[in-house]
Design an enzyme around this catalytic site. Structure first.
Site, short mmCIF file in Angstrom:
data_model
loop_
_atom_site.label_atom_id
_atom_site.label_comp_id
_atom_site.label_asym_id
_atom_site.label_seq_id
_atom_site.Cartn_x
_atom_site.Cartn_y
_atom_site.Cartn_z
N ASP A 35 30.50 32.35 30.85
CA ASP A 35 30.50 32.69 29.43
C ASP A 35 31.87 32.68 28.77
O ASP A 35 31.96 32.52 27.55
CB ASP A 35 29.80 34.03 29.21
CG ASP A 35 28.29 33.93 29.46
OD1 ASP A 35 27.77 32.80 29.49
OD2 ASP A 35 27.64 34.97 29.62
N ASP B 201 44.52 46.26 36.22
CA ASP B 201 45.92 46.36 36.63
C ASP B 201 46.33 47.83 36.55
O ASP B 201 46.92 48.27 35.57
CB ASP B 201 46.80 45.47 35.74
CG ASP B 201 48.26 45.51 36.18
OD1 ASP B 201 48.58 46.19 37.19
OD2 ASP B 201 49.10 44.87 35.51
N HIS C 145 18.41 39.31 39.07
CA HIS C 145 17.40 39.53 38.05
C HIS C 145 16.20 38.62 38.33
O HIS C 145 16.31 37.41 38.23
CB HIS C 145 17.99 39.26 36.66
CG HIS C 145 17.09 39.66 35.53
ND1 HIS C 145 17.46 39.56 34.22
CD2 HIS C 145 15.85 40.18 35.52
CE1 HIS C 145 16.47 39.98 33.44
NE2 HIS C 145 15.48 40.35 34.21
N PHE D 132 44.67 32.62 44.15
CA PHE D 132 45.46 33.84 43.92
C PHE D 132 45.66 34.58 45.24
O PHE D 132 46.66 35.25 45.45
CB PHE D 132 44.76 34.80 42.96
CG PHE D 132 44.59 34.32 41.54
CD1 PHE D 132 44.78 33.00 41.18
CD2 PHE D 132 44.25 35.22 40.53
CE1 PHE D 132 44.62 32.57 39.87
CE2 PHE D 132 44.09 34.81 39.22
CZ PHE D 132 44.27 33.48 38.89
N GLU E 59 47.16 40.03 50.73
CA GLU E 59 45.99 39.70 49.91
C GLU E 59 44.78 39.27 50.73
O GLU E 59 43.64 39.56 50.35
CB GLU E 59 46.37 38.58 48.92
CG GLU E 59 47.37 39.06 47.86
CD GLU E 59 47.94 37.91 47.03
OE1 GLU E 59 48.09 36.79 47.56
OE2 GLU E 59 48.26 38.14 45.85
N TYR F 292 21.42 36.04 25.78
CA TYR F 292 21.74 37.36 26.32
C TYR F 292 22.66 38.16 25.41
O TYR F 292 23.48 37.59 24.70
CB TYR F 292 22.39 37.24 27.70
CG TYR F 292 21.38 37.45 28.81
CD1 TYR F 292 20.82 38.71 29.01
CD2 TYR F 292 20.95 36.41 29.62
CE1 TYR F 292 19.87 38.92 30.00
CE2 TYR F 292 19.99 36.61 30.61
CZ TYR F 292 19.46 37.87 30.79
OH TYR F 292 18.53 38.08 31.76
N ASP G 70 53.78 45.65 42.62
CA ASP G 70 52.91 45.71 41.45
C ASP G 70 51.66 44.92 41.80
O ASP G 70 51.71 43.70 41.97
CB ASP G 70 53.61 45.13 40.22
CG ASP G 70 52.77 45.31 38.95
OD1 ASP G 70 51.71 45.96 39.01
OD2 ASP G 70 53.19 44.78 37.90
N HIS H 92 17.72 34.81 38.77
CA HIS H 92 19.12 34.48 38.53
C HIS H 92 19.98 35.69 38.90
O HIS H 92 19.48 36.78 39.11
CB HIS H 92 19.35 34.08 37.07
CG HIS H 92 18.91 35.11 36.08
ND1 HIS H 92 17.60 35.24 35.67
CD2 HIS H 92 19.58 36.08 35.41
CE1 HIS H 92 17.48 36.23 34.80
NE2 HIS H 92 18.67 36.77 34.63
N HIS I 63 23.41 37.76 37.59
CA HIS I 63 24.50 38.00 36.63
C HIS I 63 25.69 38.54 37.41
O HIS I 63 25.53 39.43 38.26
CB HIS I 63 24.13 39.09 35.62
CG HIS I 63 22.95 38.78 34.76
ND1 HIS I 63 23.07 38.23 33.51
CD2 HIS I 63 21.62 38.96 34.96
CE1 HIS I 63 21.87 38.10 32.97
NE2 HIS I 63 20.97 38.52 33.83
N ASP J 277 48.58 50.90 37.34
CA ASP J 277 49.98 51.21 37.68
C ASP J 277 50.01 52.71 37.96
O ASP J 277 50.17 53.52 37.04
CB ASP J 277 50.92 50.87 36.52
CG ASP J 277 51.18 49.36 36.38
OD1 ASP J 277 50.67 48.58 37.21
OD2 ASP J 277 51.88 48.99 35.42
CA LIG Z 1 48.83 35.80 45.43
CA LIG Z 2 49.74 47.21 38.88
CU LIG Z 3 19.04 38.43 33.59
#
Ligand SMILES: [Ca+2]
Ligand SMILES: [Ca+2]
Ligand SMILES: [Cu+2]
Ligand SMILES: [Ca+2]
Ligand SMILES: [Ca+2]
Ligand SMILES: [Cu+2]
Lengths: 740, 740
Positions: free
Chosen positions: A357, A503, A661, A639, A546, A445, A650, A494, A496, A505
């Site tokens: 979306d 983020d 659904h 990422f 990560e 929706y 950070d 489906h 959703h 801190d």
């Molecule tokens: Ca990374």
């Molecule tokens: Ca942070």
């Molecule tokens: Cu739905």
């Protein structure tokens, strides 16, 4: 008397936008005008553009680097220059492509710089990846108009409907497109499907679908490549029409009665059936006897110990910046990234539907809210501005509402029984909270997004789904994917999924991600030797990188644990490290990892993941996800895959909520929110010395006085009197139209 | 003006109790008087009883067989005779034991019949299994008084406190017991622990604990068997005192400053810190401009299409009977069975604490609710009657509240964009709902139980936890189980678990349990051969027997599925079988299967289980769970192990919700509800032809009119006017004392 207004609402000062404020109309206009003058870009106003022109698609705020923002806010440096990020469609380039520019400084731009976000997987954004825009639709609908004209015998014969020459709300039909546009990066083929043009047309699929190939930037090359009627595949309109009208019955015709013709319109909200109230009575509603208790200063909001800023990002929707409690920053950014729906299905349109979306520019589809229905009448409504897919900026009135709710629930309470039929004291405090609401409407929706700020330092993010389910014509092979919701109409299984950037801190930026994993131990009992017992224990595990944080935590739905973002170098009064907990009540197993069309949403695998903060990794998705999902321009996996250290750095948490659904008859006329809500919480965890709600003068304490029915009630100066009536501000205050 | 009252509230007619109504005061008195006259039982009033006497512990309604109730309600047979179930403690028998009797007919009993519930695992309920009662406490506290007197040097030396001869709220201490009473069925040894006597004493453990052996019914045999002071074990008071006062320092003394002495009282609700409102203002609250929209007739409640009856079961709390929607029964019984808390810990009291709250007679601890804090001021409050652990029946005023809430959220809404800056229509309906609330307070904790009835046919059951955490003195070896919440005070890891009985009768009693299990398939695409795709699919699995339904579903937390109670022989208009879905948002992994003390709560293993209806299996637990958990009198596993068929039979679903609680500083002064709520939903699933909320005249529809700011607003006769003020009904209306 009418209740007093209470705390002020100060309109935005468009002449001095602050660091988190979205672009003003004046700013985006200045960017447009500046760019239109640059000859080398040869930009055409979008209203006049053809696919082989270059034009401005979108202008939105470009956030300064986090460092610069914090130097401004925390150290007192001057506000960073304001900059716009502009998405240009370059249909006149070879190859045609999409380009992104930074333009600044605002409001008097003097430079434009073509940029490639280093988080993108490609330095050239393919033309086919661009969102569908008014340029596409202008020419696509021309093709559909001509096809519809030729299809008249089929339309009238099958449905008693037509596309041209029909009477609105009587015998018209509509064409709508789905996405993605094909089954691979090499395709740009859009399926359109036909619906009866009535209220809730989403539930009136006609079983007629057309595919148009429009990969070329030369509209002369665009053409219909497939037509499916009643489950039969044709390659051109003429063939279908000829075979339909021929005597030989070469086509299995649809000849059933028009949907919703003889009965009430099942897809409509029109009241029907025996009323539960012979005399309509209005329901309970909120009143603010002492007036409003929160302050709105432009897009900065203050409530009790809370302080934060809101901005409507044009692509994805609301962003909340710099959330502080008692003046301490807790969250730098809390924002929706994308909302996706992955469908199952057989028919061509239903079977290809997999929606991202943000690529449909969901932010600009947070439309006006209706007082008394969408938000209580006590709400404050905020306007937002956009520049997208149009020549001019436009304003969506009342796209955000802010109101205080009481939850009708105690936040804390205790009755201290004396176990002799009386009590030693009672004390309680209501769960007052501030709700910031937007409702994104993407075709069928309506997603209600609530950010809720409680007195105990908790931030609740809640998604409630309503609006219409997507439905399709019930071909025999469709029925295994969903239940019928009407004669010949089925709505399919489906999922959703919603992705949020969080983020946190926690007491500064150097944070870590730790889990408290709960297991059992069998131990001796010192007080009852040699007895043993089995009991639970928790072990803290600090994630170093990560890969440990996201993939490492992915498949342990079964291990009870707490997920906390912790500052290992800051402790509370009792030497526990200060932290905020992420509690995700909306986890949903992601089963579609092997599907190629979900590659742009691979964040869905992780109920929680944590990455090193990176200004370039502004979003986990992009507006290019929908039409290029197979080779996503932003791939969230990237990422994580460089596996940065997340130990006392950070860091950013990413939270996925979702729901499977399986639609059913009660999704008619539309999905209801009761039972469909998803929530996650950010909860203080050894962050404060005690619950910060102790400061509230709304606490009530009661102690018994000697007489059998006498009580001492301490309310800290808070009155319970209520002699005023709330000023009416009901649905007649709705306008519903954007302002250019 | 003051708002009109609206729909009526009709007080209970105590002379003609209906089939689901709890016993009246008159009825339970008649039972007591009848039994006291039966010489062979040699009953003594509980206030005068010693452990070696026989006495009445509890009198509560005995529900007639379901068949008989339905014949009465559905076929018109006369109301079944009313009967009481009586729990007698038979301390004068050999061996001493507990007996259960049926006494009837009410209100003029003429028979008593000793019964053994066939669902019990034993025909003789051991004396040691009985709940702690006033007879036990009377003699236990005599022992503690004497011990405290002798312990004075320790108490004063360590804490500047004493038990006798102290000034309330200044220098007193309290003794409280935990459970179970030992580590096996052969023991009846209760640990008492000491607390400073202040507001929120739960958070002021002193590190002094005493164990009393009271297995004998002869109080002369009762004795202190262990004492733990500052982590050191002693076997009698004299030894501790002698060693404490001796010069040799044979005891590690506690000599720190009294808790909460120099600072504010951290455990108190007293407002403190910088207020977020220099001028205290009251928060938003509900007003009913057209008056109340639900009817209360005794303990029968009607709201919109809903109808149901409430009864406060003395042991476990609220039971909701015969829930109907549009006159069709959907649920025969929805009720809490037990609330348990399983703790981890080192110290003797903390380390043994594992609570079964139904055994603490939780139903009789749903105390009076405070208007304006516990429930909105618009609520209707209901009184309930009990006969337990006392000579006389008693009434708890306002133990239940019922109110309509608006959720401040749309139940359904849709904005139909015209994708040109306008809209074709808007429609919405607010999520009005009726809440039935009780709050059980069991020593430290306060559990808020809400049963919520929505316009879409959904029933929501919500548990919110507040009140105080259980805390303990922070011995070094205690600290691995919890975080400090104060100097020397730690609150330990524990799990809360709640069990509910959900006797759905979906369109009659012959129902089945089916799961819709979601997985993936790789299929060819007929419209784009030879392309394939991976998508989700669901498969219906119908459970044939109890082992398949409970244990068979136990370990698939990872498999997304829908759990539905379905009537295989009844279909909706589109030939789907009518069903209700159970959606449990409060699943909590149960890790303590290997612990012997959790055996009375083995239901905790099953987020959902389904059994054949059996009148004898009235509850999944009993009041004997707490003190005999190792050999439970009711063992839920037995309900399942006989593996009855559940295919098109009268079946009962059992739902477990739970949460792992690792306390933290923000649990001070008490746990907050925001973030701690658990919910499960009963949702219509192809039960209705369409969402039944379509009948509501509170629907709002808006369509644009030609002028740019003009709208047509259809509200079906519902007004948005609000010119009246709600009558104040705030906390001063609280009384807090039970009425005998
Ligand atoms: Ca990374
Ligand atoms: Ca942070
Ligand atoms: Cu739905
Ligand atoms: Ca049943
Ligand atoms: Ca059974
Ligand atoms: Cu707890």
């Amino acid at each position: 008397p009418v209740c007093q207004t209470g705390s002020p609402v100060i309109p935005r000062d468009f002449d001095s936008p602050r660091v988190f404020d979205g672009l003003t109309v004046q700013e985006s206009r200045s960017v447009r005008d500046y760019l239109l003058k640059i000859k080398s870009l040869s930009l055409v106003p979008i209203s006049k553009a053809r696919p082989n022109n270059s034009y401005i698609y979108m202008i939105d705020l470009h956030m300064p680097l986090k460092d610069a923002v914090l130097r401004h806010l925390d150290v007192g440096y001057k506000q960073p220059e304001r900059t716009a990020k502009v998405v240009l469609v370059r249909g006149d380039q070879t190859p045609p492509r999409v380009e992104e520019y930074l333009v600044g400084p605002l409001p008097n731009p003097s430079y434009q710089r073509k940029v490639t976000n280093p988080s993108y997987t490609t330095s050239t954004i393919p033309y086919a990846a661009k969102p569908g825009d008014s340029v596409d639709y202008k020419y696509l609908f021309k093709i559909l108009e001509i096809a519809s004209y030729h299809l008249y015998p089929v339309l009238y014969g099958s449905y008693r409907l037509s596309y041209h020459n029909c009477t609105k709300n009587v015998d018209c039909m509509e064409w709508w497109d789905i996405a993605p546009k094909g089954r691979g990066s090499d395709e740009r083929k859009t399926w359109f499907w036909a619906f009866r043009d009535v209220e809730g047309f989403y539930l009136h699929p006609l079983g007629l679908e057309i595919q148009i190939d429009h990969i070329s930037t030369d509209v002369a090359d665009w053409k219909i490549t497939k037509i499916v009627y009643n489950g039969q595949l044709f390659y051109d309109v003429e063939d279908l029409v000829n075979r339909y009208v021929s005597k030989g019955n070469a086509v299995y015709r649809m000849e059933y009665e028009p949907l919703g013709y003889k009965e009430h319109l099942y897809s409509s909200y029109t009241r029907r059936g025996k009323s539960e109230m012979p005399e309509p009575k209005q329901g309970p509603k909120l009143v603010e006897p002492d007036g409003r208790r929160f302050t709105v200063d432009g897009h900065h909001i203050s409530y009790m110990h809370w302080d934060f800023n809101v901005r409507m990002r044009t692509s994805s929707g609301l962003v909340i910046y710099d959330i502080r409690f008692q003046n301490e920053r807790i969250v730098y950014e809390l924002s929706l990234q994308d909302a996706v729906v992955f469908y199952s299905g057989y028919g061509p349109a239903q079977g290809i539907s997999n929606y991202y979306d943000t690529s449909w520019i969901m932010g600009a589809m947070n439309f006006e809210l209706v007082p008394g229905v969408d938000c209580p009448e006590t709400a404050v409504f905020l306007d937002v501005d956009h520049f997208v897919n149009a020549n001019e900026p436009f304003t969506i009135r009342h796209a955000v509402c802010v109101f205080e709710d009481n939850g009708n629930l105690p936040l804390r309470r205790h009755f201290s029984s004396d176990f002799e039929g009386g009590y030693t004291y009672y004390a309680g405090l209501v769960d007052y909270n501030l709700v910031v609401r937007t409702i994104a409407n993407i075709w069928n929706y309506d997603y209600i997004f609530d950010y809720i700020f409680h007195l105990n330092g908790a931030i609740e993010t809640r998604v409630s789904a309503t609006g219409y389910v997507q439905s399709t014509y019930a071909l025999p092979r469709e029925k295994k994917y969903g239940y019928p919701i009407y004669n010949n109409v089925v709505a399919n299984l489906h999922q959703h999924l919603f992705h949020f950037k969080v983020d946190l801190d926690v007491n500064g930026m150097e944070n870590s991600y730790s889990t408290l994993e709960i297991s059992t131990e069998k131990v001796g009992v010192d007080w009852a030797k040699p007895k043993t017992k089995t009991q639970m224990i928790y072990n803290e595990k600090i994630m170093m990188d990560e890969l440990e944080a996201g993939p490492g935590q992915q498949n342990n739905f079964d291990t009870p644990k707490y997920d906390v973002i912790i500052n290992l170098s800051k402790t509370n009064k009792y030497d526990s490290r200060r932290a905020y907990r992420i509690l995700n009540f909306g986890k949903s197993r992601f089963l579609l990892e092997d599907s190629d069309v979900t590659k742009a949403g691979r964040w869905a695998k992780y109920p929680i993941s944590v990455t090193l903060y990176n200004d370039a990794e502004e979003m986990s998705t992009s507006i290019y996800a929908q039409n290029y999902p197979w080779e996503p321009v932003v791939d969230f996996e990237k990422f994580i895959q460089n596996n940065d250290s997340i130990y006392q750095r950070d860091i950013v948490a990413w939270v996925t909520m979702g729901v499977m659904h399986i639609p059913h008859t009660e999704d008619v006329p539309s999905t209801t929110t009761a039972g469909s809500q998803l929530r996650f919480f950010l909860l203080p965890f050894n962050y404060f010395t005690e619950c910060p709600s102790v400061s509230s003068p709304n606490t009530v304490k009661i102690t018994p006085r000697s007489g059998l029915s006498d009580v001492n009630v301490e309310t800290y100066g808070t009155s319970f009197q209520s002699t005023c009536a709330q000023k009416e501000y009901g649905p007649t205050n709705f306008n519903g139209r954007t302002k250019t």
